[in-house]
Design a protein around this motif. Structure first.
Motif, short mmCIF file in Angstrom:
data_model
loop_
_atom_site.label_atom_id
_atom_site.label_comp_id
_atom_site.label_asym_id
_atom_site.label_seq_id
_atom_site.Cartn_x
_atom_site.Cartn_y
_atom_site.Cartn_z
N ILE A 172 -3.49 8.75 1.03
CA ILE A 172 -4.43 9.86 1.26
C ILE A 172 -3.86 10.67 2.41
O ILE A 172 -3.47 10.11 3.44
N ARG A 173 -3.80 11.98 2.26
CA ARG A 173 -3.24 12.82 3.31
C ARG A 173 -4.35 13.53 4.08
O ARG A 173 -5.38 13.92 3.51
N ILE A 174 -4.11 13.69 5.37
CA ILE A 174 -5.07 14.35 6.24
C ILE A 174 -4.39 15.53 6.94
O ILE A 174 -3.22 15.45 7.33
N GLU A 175 -5.13 16.60 7.03
CA GLU A 175 -4.70 17.76 7.82
C GLU A 175 -5.71 17.91 8.96
O GLU A 175 -6.78 18.49 8.79
N PRO A 176 -5.41 17.33 10.14
CA PRO A 176 -6.42 17.29 11.20
C PRO A 176 -6.75 18.65 11.79
O PRO A 176 -7.85 18.84 12.32
N HIS A 177 -5.79 19.61 11.72
CA HIS A 177 -6.04 20.95 12.25
C HIS A 177 -5.85 21.97 11.15
O HIS A 177 -4.85 22.70 11.11
N ALA A 178 -6.79 22.02 10.24
CA ALA A 178 -6.76 23.01 9.17
C ALA A 178 -7.25 24.35 9.70
O ALA A 178 -7.84 24.43 10.79
N PRO A 179 -7.01 25.44 8.98
CA PRO A 179 -7.47 26.76 9.45
C PRO A 179 -8.96 26.77 9.75
O PRO A 179 -9.77 26.16 9.06
N GLY A 180 -9.30 27.47 10.83
CA GLY A 180 -10.71 27.59 11.22
C GLY A 180 -11.25 26.38 11.94
O GLY A 180 -12.47 26.21 12.05
N GLY A 181 -10.37 25.52 12.44
CA GLY A 181 -10.82 24.34 13.16
C GLY A 181 -11.45 23.29 12.27
O GLY A 181 -12.25 22.47 12.74
N THR A 182 -11.09 23.27 10.99
CA THR A 182 -11.65 22.31 10.05
C THR A 182 -10.67 21.15 9.83
O THR A 182 -9.56 21.16 10.34
N VAL A 183 -11.11 20.17 9.06
CA VAL A 183 -10.28 19.02 8.71
C VAL A 183 -10.23 18.93 7.19
O VAL A 183 -11.25 19.07 6.52
N HIS A 184 -9.04 18.68 6.66
CA HIS A 184 -8.86 18.53 5.21
C HIS A 184 -8.41 17.11 4.89
O HIS A 184 -7.58 16.54 5.58
N LEU A 185 -8.96 16.57 3.81
CA LEU A 185 -8.48 15.33 3.22
C LEU A 185 -8.00 15.63 1.81
O LEU A 185 -8.68 16.33 1.05
N PHE A 186 -6.83 15.09 1.45
CA PHE A 186 -6.24 15.30 0.13
C PHE A 186 -6.20 13.95 -0.60
O PHE A 186 -5.57 13.00 -0.12
N TRP B 8 1.55 19.16 -4.62
CA TRP B 8 2.54 19.02 -3.56
C TRP B 8 3.94 19.32 -4.12
O TRP B 8 4.28 18.93 -5.23
N THR B 9 4.72 20.02 -3.31
CA THR B 9 6.13 20.26 -3.63
C THR B 9 6.98 19.83 -2.44
O THR B 9 6.57 19.99 -1.29
N TYR B 10 8.14 19.28 -2.75
CA TYR B 10 9.02 18.78 -1.69
C TYR B 10 10.06 19.83 -1.35
O TYR B 10 10.76 20.36 -2.22
N ASP B 11 10.19 20.11 -0.05
CA ASP B 11 11.19 21.06 0.45
C ASP B 11 12.38 20.26 1.00
O ASP B 11 12.25 19.60 2.04
N PHE B 12 13.50 20.32 0.30
CA PHE B 12 14.66 19.54 0.72
C PHE B 12 15.20 20.03 2.07
O PHE B 12 15.70 19.24 2.87
N ALA B 13 15.16 21.32 2.32
CA ALA B 13 15.73 21.87 3.55
C ALA B 13 15.01 21.34 4.79
O ALA B 13 15.63 20.97 5.79
N SER B 14 13.68 21.30 4.72
CA SER B 14 12.89 20.85 5.87
C SER B 14 12.49 19.38 5.78
O SER B 14 11.93 18.84 6.73
N ASN B 15 12.76 18.76 4.63
CA ASN B 15 12.41 17.36 4.41
C ASN B 15 10.91 17.13 4.63
O ASN B 15 10.49 16.18 5.29
N ARG B 16 10.11 17.99 4.03
CA ARG B 16 8.67 17.86 4.17
C ARG B 16 7.98 18.33 2.89
O ARG B 16 8.56 19.03 2.07
N LEU B 17 6.73 17.93 2.78
CA LEU B 17 5.92 18.35 1.64
C LEU B 17 5.17 19.63 1.97
O LEU B 17 4.70 19.82 3.10
N ASN B 18 5.05 20.48 0.97
CA ASN B 18 4.25 21.69 1.09
C ASN B 18 3.12 21.63 0.06
O ASN B 18 3.32 21.20 -1.08
N TYR B 19 1.96 22.07 0.49
CA TYR B 19 0.80 22.06 -0.41
C TYR B 19 0.56 23.46 -0.94
O TYR B 19 0.63 24.45 -0.19
N ASN B 20 0.24 23.53 -2.24
CA ASN B 20 -0.06 24.81 -2.87
C ASN B 20 -1.34 24.69 -3.69
O ASN B 20 -1.51 23.74 -4.46
#
Length: 221
Positions: A56-70, A113-125
């Motif tokens: 389960i992924r968490i975004e602790p500082h989502a836009p607007g001071g909110t929290v997201h769980l994926f 989720w998509t994986y960015d090889f250049a930055s070695n991180r996941l991006n959410y769309n």
């Protein structure tokens, strides 16, 4: 050939013919039973099976001071049925194990989720608005649900959670319990996180030892 031999032969043939009739009758009854069972199974409403992911992924500082769980569960039916099941709504509930306010979550959208090889991180769309999901045996669903909270003030400790899937049929919602374990170290990491930074909470690996653990364990960072 004597008359006794002839009579004995006729008796044996009679017994064989009777056994053949009973065998054919029994086979027909069994086949009818199987057909009726299969028909009843097809006419029965589909049983929805929900399996939670290991991450389960968490975004602790989502836009607007909110929290997201994926959350990306697998939603399927194990047996074939004539009808399909429609999931009309997805809910997420979190209850702090100790004292604390229960945060409110709502299903905000569906994404991928998509994986960015250049930055070695996941991006959410974002891929879709929250909308009904059609589930049948030939079409299992594995969407990523984004749950949004305006009032989750993260604290260290355990949270008992439930993923709730409401159905269009008259059957009760499907409920999948889970738990989150937010350590003090995780809380410090989350506090320093920039916006749009995602963290993985896993239930299959011990965050301290890195060793595999049982699936009944809490999701932890």
């Amino acid at each position: 050939m004597t008359s006794g031999d002839t009579a004995g032969g006729r008796a044996r043939r009679g017994r064989l013919e009777a056994a053949h009739v009973w065998t054919a009758t029994l086979t027909g009854v069994v086949a009818l039973g199987i057909s009726l069972f299969n028909l009843a199974e097809l006419q029965r409403g589909p049983d929805v099976d929900v399996t939670l992911p290991h991450v389960i992924r968490i975004e602790p500082h989502a836009p607007g001071g909110t929290v997201h769980l994926f959350v990306q569960p697998t939603i399927a039916t194990r047996f074939r049925a004539e009808d399909v099941e429609i999931i009309t709504n997805i809910g997420l509930h979190l209850l702090p194990a100790g004292k604390g306010q229960q945060p409110l979550f709502h299903w905000n959208e569906v994404g991928a989720w998509t994986y960015d090889f250049a930055s070695n991180r996941l991006n959410y769309n974002r891929t879709a608005d929250p909308s009904p999901l059609v589930v049948n045996q030939d079409k299992p669903q594995q969407p990523t649900f984004l749950f949004h909270s305006n009032d989750w003030h993260l604290h260290a400790g355990r949270y008992d959670g439930t993923l709730v899937l409401s159905r269009s049929s008259d059957r009760a919602p499907v409920k999948k319990p889970f738990c989150l374990d937010i350590s003090k170290d995780a809380l410090q990491t989350f506090a320093k996180a920039p916006e749009r930074q995602f963290y993985e909470l896993r239930n299959d690996v011990n965050p301290v030892t890195g060793r595999p653990q049982g699936e009944s364990s809490c999701y932890a960072f």
